[in-house]
Design a protein around this motif. Structure first.
Motif, PDB file in Angstrom:
ATOM      1  N   TYR A 171     -75.457  26.808 -26.336  1.00  0.00           N
ATOM      2  CA  TYR A 171     -75.758  25.942 -27.472  1.00  0.00           C
ATOM      3  C   TYR A 171     -74.845  26.233 -28.662  1.00  0.00           C
ATOM      4  O   TYR A 171     -74.324  25.330 -29.281  1.00  0.00           O
ATOM      5  N   SER A 203     -80.821  25.984 -23.479  1.00  0.00           N
ATOM      6  CA  SER A 203     -80.243  25.430 -24.710  1.00  0.00           C
ATOM      7  C   SER A 203     -81.300  24.791 -25.599  1.00  0.00           C
ATOM      8  O   SER A 203     -81.084  24.643 -26.799  1.00  0.00           O
ATOM      9  N   TYR A 204     -82.452  24.462 -25.038  1.00  0.00           N
ATOM     10  CA  TYR A 204     -83.507  23.870 -25.867  1.00  0.00           C
ATOM     11  C   TYR A 204     -84.056  24.873 -26.881  1.00  0.00           C
ATOM     12  O   TYR A 204     -84.715  24.482 -27.844  1.00  0.00           O
ATOM     13  N   ASP A 261     -81.742  27.172 -28.162  1.00  0.00           N
ATOM     14  CA  ASP A 261     -80.447  27.668 -28.631  1.00  0.00           C
ATOM     15  C   ASP A 261     -79.828  28.737 -27.740  1.00  0.00           C
ATOM     16  O   ASP A 261     -79.041  29.561 -28.201  1.00  0.00           O
TER      17      ASP A 261
END
Length: 160
Positions: free
Chosen positions: A72, A147-148, A150
């Motif tokens: 991310y 990535s949700y 970070d």
């Protein structure tokens, strides 16, 4: 004298600009690397199955070869090179072997857990850096999508 000063300044300016041009070119090459399947396609494919922890557990059993990482905080450095010799083998006794160049480098225990959003993830002890996040399946691929929150997304392909 004036011509000499202008010449020296020109050389210094060119010397300062050239390395930055090369860096931009390399960064552009990294941006062009794409995951083996897009996140949207992975999400759609995964949502065609009604998953529960037992199905996730059974689907993970076997050998998986690492394919791709995207983080991310640094998406321009996404690539299929960082862990290209890494594989994981999920076993029915809830252990997982992490291998580099087919040599076991770590042994961990794993368990499927339900995440706050209703998706599934793993509890791995000791932690395997490539396995946090939501678990999404599509065909012979699994994505550990962190990535949700970070983190990094890691794609793996099932091995026979």
């Amino acid at each position: 004298m004036k011509t000499l000063i202008i010449s020296i300044l020109s050389i210094l300016l060119i010397t300062a600009i050239l390395p930055s041009c090369e860096k931009t070119k390399n960064e552009e090459q990294l941006v062009q690397q794409e995951p083996p399947i897009t996140f949207d396609s992975m999400w759609l494919c995964n949502s065609r199955t009604v998953w529960d922890s037992a199905k996730i557990h059974d689907a993970l059993i076997g050998k998986w070869k690492w394919e791709y990482i995207s983080c991310y905080w640094n998406p321009e450095k996404a690539n299929g090179e960082d862990f290209k010799t890494l594989s994981v083998e999920f076993k029915t006794n809830d252990s997982v072997d992490v291998k580099i160049d087919n040599v076991v480098t770590q042994k961990s225990l794993w368990k499927v857990k339900t995440l706050n959003d209703g998706n599934f993830g793993l509890i791995v002890s000791p932690i395997v850096l490539q396995l946090p996040g939501r678990i999404l399946f599509c065909g012979d691929r699994v994505l550990f999508q962190d990535s949700y929150v970070d983190g990094c997304d890691n794609y793996f392909a099932k091995q026979n």
